[in-house]
Write a protein that holds these residues in place. Structure first.
Motif, PDB file in Angstrom:
ATOM      1  N   GLY A  45       6.232   7.140 -83.697  1.00  0.00           N
ATOM      2  CA  GLY A  45       6.672   8.013 -84.682  1.00  0.00           C
ATOM      3  C   GLY A  45       5.933   8.673 -85.548  1.00  0.00           C
ATOM      4  N   ILE A  46       4.767   8.250 -86.288  1.00  0.00           N
ATOM      5  CA  ILE A  46       3.590   9.020 -87.545  1.00  0.00           C
ATOM      6  C   ILE A  46       2.925   9.862 -86.451  1.00  0.00           C
ATOM      7  N   TYR A  47       2.433   9.446 -85.454  1.00  0.00           N
ATOM      8  CA  TYR A  47       2.062  10.360 -84.676  1.00  0.00           C
ATOM      9  C   TYR A  47       3.455  11.657 -83.976  1.00  0.00           C
ATOM     10  N   LEU A  48       3.777  11.380 -83.686  1.00  0.00           N
ATOM     11  CA  LEU A  48       4.713  12.865 -83.158  1.00  0.00           C
ATOM     12  C   LEU A  48       4.898  13.525 -84.023  1.00  0.00           C
ATOM     13  N   PHE A  49       4.508  12.761 -85.563  1.00  0.00           N
ATOM     14  CA  PHE A  49       4.518  13.691 -86.619  1.00  0.00           C
ATOM     15  C   PHE A  49       3.864  14.607 -86.948  1.00  0.00           C
ATOM     16  N   TYR A  50       3.106  14.471 -86.602  1.00  0.00           N
ATOM     17  CA  TYR A  50       2.133  14.769 -87.133  1.00  0.00           C
ATOM     18  C   TYR A  50       1.356  15.677 -86.278  1.00  0.00           C
ATOM     19  N   GLN A  51       1.807  15.676 -84.943  1.00  0.00           N
ATOM     20  CA  GLN A  51       2.404  16.406 -84.048  1.00  0.00           C
ATOM     21  C   GLN A  51       3.162  17.695 -84.096  1.00  0.00           C
ATOM     22  N   ARG A  52       4.167  18.314 -85.177  1.00  0.00           N
ATOM     23  CA  ARG A  52       5.372  18.151 -85.026  1.00  0.00           C
ATOM     24  C   ARG A  52       6.042  18.356 -84.446  1.00  0.00           C
ATOM     25  N   LEU A 115       7.517   5.681 -92.155  1.00  0.00           N
ATOM     26  CA  LEU A 115       7.363   7.083 -91.416  1.00  0.00           C
ATOM     27  C   LEU A 115       8.668   7.365 -93.107  1.00  0.00           C
ATOM     28  N   LEU A 116       9.699   6.087 -92.902  1.00  0.00           N
ATOM     29  CA  LEU A 116      10.872   6.462 -93.746  1.00  0.00           C
ATOM     30  C   LEU A 116      10.180   7.704 -95.436  1.00  0.00           C
ATOM     31  N   PHE A 117       8.641   7.927 -95.697  1.00  0.00           N
ATOM     32  CA  PHE A 117       7.951   8.800 -96.911  1.00  0.00           C
ATOM     33  C   PHE A 117       7.658   9.824 -96.033  1.00  0.00           C
ATOM     34  N   LEU A 118       7.245  10.005 -94.980  1.00  0.00           N
ATOM     35  CA  LEU A 118       7.028  10.720 -94.473  1.00  0.00           C
ATOM     36  C   LEU A 118       7.822  12.587 -93.904  1.00  0.00           C
ATOM     37  N   ILE A 119       8.839  11.369 -93.645  1.00  0.00           N
ATOM     38  CA  ILE A 119      10.933  12.317 -93.708  1.00  0.00           C
ATOM     39  C   ILE A 119      10.954  12.719 -93.798  1.00  0.00           C
ATOM     40  N   LEU A 120      10.854  12.077 -95.720  1.00  0.00           N
ATOM     41  CA  LEU A 120      11.515  12.496 -96.632  1.00  0.00           C
ATOM     42  C   LEU A 120      10.912  13.335 -97.981  1.00  0.00           C
ATOM     43  N   THR A 121       9.552  13.373 -97.569  1.00  0.00           N
ATOM     44  CA  THR A 121       8.845  14.145 -98.249  1.00  0.00           C
ATOM     45  C   THR A 121       8.259  15.452 -97.218  1.00  0.00           C
ATOM     46  N   ASP A 126      13.276  20.334 -90.483  1.00  0.00           N
ATOM     47  CA  ASP A 126      13.762  21.173 -90.238  1.00  0.00           C
ATOM     48  C   ASP A 126      14.963  20.447 -91.316  1.00  0.00           C
ATOM     49  N   PRO A 127      15.640  20.900 -92.373  1.00  0.00           N
ATOM     50  CA  PRO A 127      16.379  20.229 -93.340  1.00  0.00           C
ATOM     51  C   PRO A 127      17.432  19.382 -92.389  1.00  0.00           C
ATOM     52  N   GLN A 128      18.668  20.026 -92.195  1.00  0.00           N
ATOM     53  CA  GLN A 128      19.365  18.820 -91.685  1.00  0.00           C
ATOM     54  C   GLN A 128      18.898  18.204 -90.797  1.00  0.00           C
ATOM     55  N   ILE A 132      19.687  13.753 -92.176  1.00  0.00           N
ATOM     56  CA  ILE A 132      20.436  12.270 -90.805  1.00  0.00           C
ATOM     57  C   ILE A 132      19.754  11.817 -90.664  1.00  0.00           C
ATOM     58  N   ALA A 133      17.929  12.222 -90.611  1.00  0.00           N
ATOM     59  CA  ALA A 133      17.115  11.074 -89.813  1.00  0.00           C
ATOM     60  C   ALA A 133      16.336   9.864 -91.183  1.00  0.00           C
ATOM     61  N   GLY A 134      16.462  10.974 -92.274  1.00  0.00           N
ATOM     62  CA  GLY A 134      16.261   9.919 -93.588  1.00  0.00           C
ATOM     63  C   GLY A 134      17.759   9.119 -94.325  1.00  0.00           C
ATOM     64  N   GLY A 135      18.497   9.966 -94.223  1.00  0.00           N
ATOM     65  CA  GLY A 135      19.798   8.950 -94.628  1.00  0.00           C
ATOM     66  C   GLY A 135      19.641   7.529 -93.775  1.00  0.00           C
ATOM     67  N   VAL A 136      20.028   7.804 -91.891  1.00  0.00           N
ATOM     68  CA  VAL A 136      19.830   7.004 -91.068  1.00  0.00           C
ATOM     69  C   VAL A 136      19.064   5.580 -91.498  1.00  0.00           C
ATOM     70  N   GLY A 137      17.280   6.341 -91.232  1.00  0.00           N
ATOM     71  CA  GLY A 137      16.079   5.776 -91.705  1.00  0.00           C
ATOM     72  C   GLY A 137      16.158   4.649 -92.991  1.00  0.00           C
ATOM     73  N   ALA A 138      16.696   5.087 -93.911  1.00  0.00           N
ATOM     74  CA  ALA A 138      17.297   4.459 -95.256  1.00  0.00           C
ATOM     75  C   ALA A 138      17.825   3.564 -94.632  1.00  0.00           C
TER      76      ALA A 138
END
Length: 278
Positions: A45-52, A115-121, A126-128, A132-138
Motif C-alpha cells: 500500500g505504501i509503495y502504491l501510495f508513493y506511485q500516486r 499507511l493510515l498516516f500517509l492517507i490522512l496527511t 482525492d478528498p472523498q 472514506i479510506a481514512g475512516g475505514v482504515g481507522a
C-alpha cells in the motif's frame, strides 16, 4: 480464569506438556505468517501510495488492501492468543508476560499506522477517497488492535492455581469446574498419587488409608528443594535413613518439590507395617 496474580504455592508449578508446547509453536508459526502477510499488504500500500496510484481514484483497491491487512492481522492475533493458552508466560516475569500477551496489538498498530498516516496527511489525494479510506482504515485498525489485546491473559501462576483446585475437586469427588483441558492432565497425576498413597497406607486404624507421606527436607531450610525428590510411605523406609525428613499430605510434598511417588511401594509397605496390596 479471572485473575493472574500468583496464588499460594500448593503443589509443583504447572508446566506445559510437550504436546502443548508443540501446539503452541505451530500456532505461533501460523500467527507470524499471517502478520507477515499483513505487513506485506502495508508495504504494498505504501509503495502504491508513493506511485500516486490513489490521487485520482482506485478507492476500492485501497479499501481492499486495508481490509486485507485487517483480516490477516486479526487471524494472527487469534492464533497467537490460542498459542498463549497452550503455553503461557509467567506473570512474575513482567516484561515477557506483557510482550508475549500484547504482541498482537503491537503488530497490528505497526501494520496500520504508517499507511493510515500517509492517507490522512496526503494533500494530493482525492478528498472523498481520503475521507472514506481514512475512516475505514481507522475503524479497522481499532477493531484489529482491540482483538489483539489480551484482557485476561493466562499465566503459569494461574494455571498452577487451577491445577491445584482441579486436583482437589478430583480427590474429593466434587464437580470438576476447575479442570480445563490445559490443567486437567497434570491435576489428575496429583490426584492419582494421592489415591495410590491412600491405597498403600491402609491399616486397622485407617481402613481408608492416609494422605500422609515423607520426603527429604529441602536443603538449608529452603521452602522447596532445588531438585525433584521422591516421597515415601513412612519415615522408617531405607531411602530416608540418616536424612532430614519432612512429612505432610501429597500436595504438601509437591510444594517442596517431592513430586515422584516411590516405585518400591510393596517394599515400603512391609517396612512401614501396612497391609501389602494384592
Amino acid at each position: 480464569m479471572t485473575d493472574n496474580k500468583p496464588a499460594a504455592d500448593v503443589t509443583k508449578d504447572w508446566q506445559a506438556t510437550q504436546s502443548q508446547k508443540s501446539s503452541a509453536m505451530r500456532l505461533r508459526l501460523f500467527a507470524v505468517l499471517c502478520w507477515i502477510v499483513a505487513m506485506g499488504g502495508e508495504v504494498a500500500g505504501i509503495y502504491l501510495f508513493y506511485q500516486r496510484k490513489f490521487d485520482h481514484g482506485n478507492m476500492p483497491l485501497l479499501i481492499g488492501m486495508l481490509v486485507g491487512i485487517a483480516v490477516f492481522a486479526i487471524a494472527g492475533n487469534l492464533l497467537w492468543k490460542a498459542a498463549n493458552r497452550h503455553d503461557p508466560a509467567r506473570a512474575s516475569d513482567s516484561a515477557r508476560f506483557f510482550f508475549q500477551n500484547q504482541l498482537g496489538a503491537i503488530i497490528t498498530l505497526i501494520a496500520f499506522l504508517p499507511l493510515l498516516f500517509l492517507i490522512l496527511t496526503d494533500k494530493n489525494m482525492d478528498p472523498q477517497t481520503k475521507k472514506i479510506a481514512g475512516g475505514v482504515g481507522a475503524v479497522l485498525a481499532v477493531l484489529a488492535t482491540l482483538i489483539g489485546v489480551s484482557y485476561q491473559p493466562p499465566s503459569v501462576e494461574q494455571y498452577t492455581q487451577d491445577m491445584n483446585a482441579c486436583a482437589t475437586q478430583i480427590k474429593t469427588g466434587l464437580p470438576t469446574t476447575a479442570c480445563s483441558p490445559d490443567v486437567a492432565a497434570q491435576a489428575k497425576e496429583i490426584a492419582t498419587d494421592s489415591a495410590t498413597v491412600a491405597a498403600a497406607t491402609k491399616d486397622t486404624a485407617h481402613p481408608a488409608g492416609r494422605d500422609v507421606v515423607y520426603w527429604i527436607a529441602p536443603e538449608n531450610g529452603a521452602k522447596k528443594s532445588a531438585t525433584p525428590h521422591v516421597f515415601h510411605l513412612c519415615a522408617g523406609v531405607s531411602p530416608l535413613k540418616g536424612k532430614a525428613v519432612n512429612s505432610g499430605s501429597v500436595t504438601e510434598a509437591y510444594a517442596q518439590n517431592a513430586i515422584r511417588i516411590t516405585k518400591q511401594i510393596a517394599m515400603e509397605q512391609k517396612q512401614c507395617g501396612f497391609t501389602v496390596s494384592q
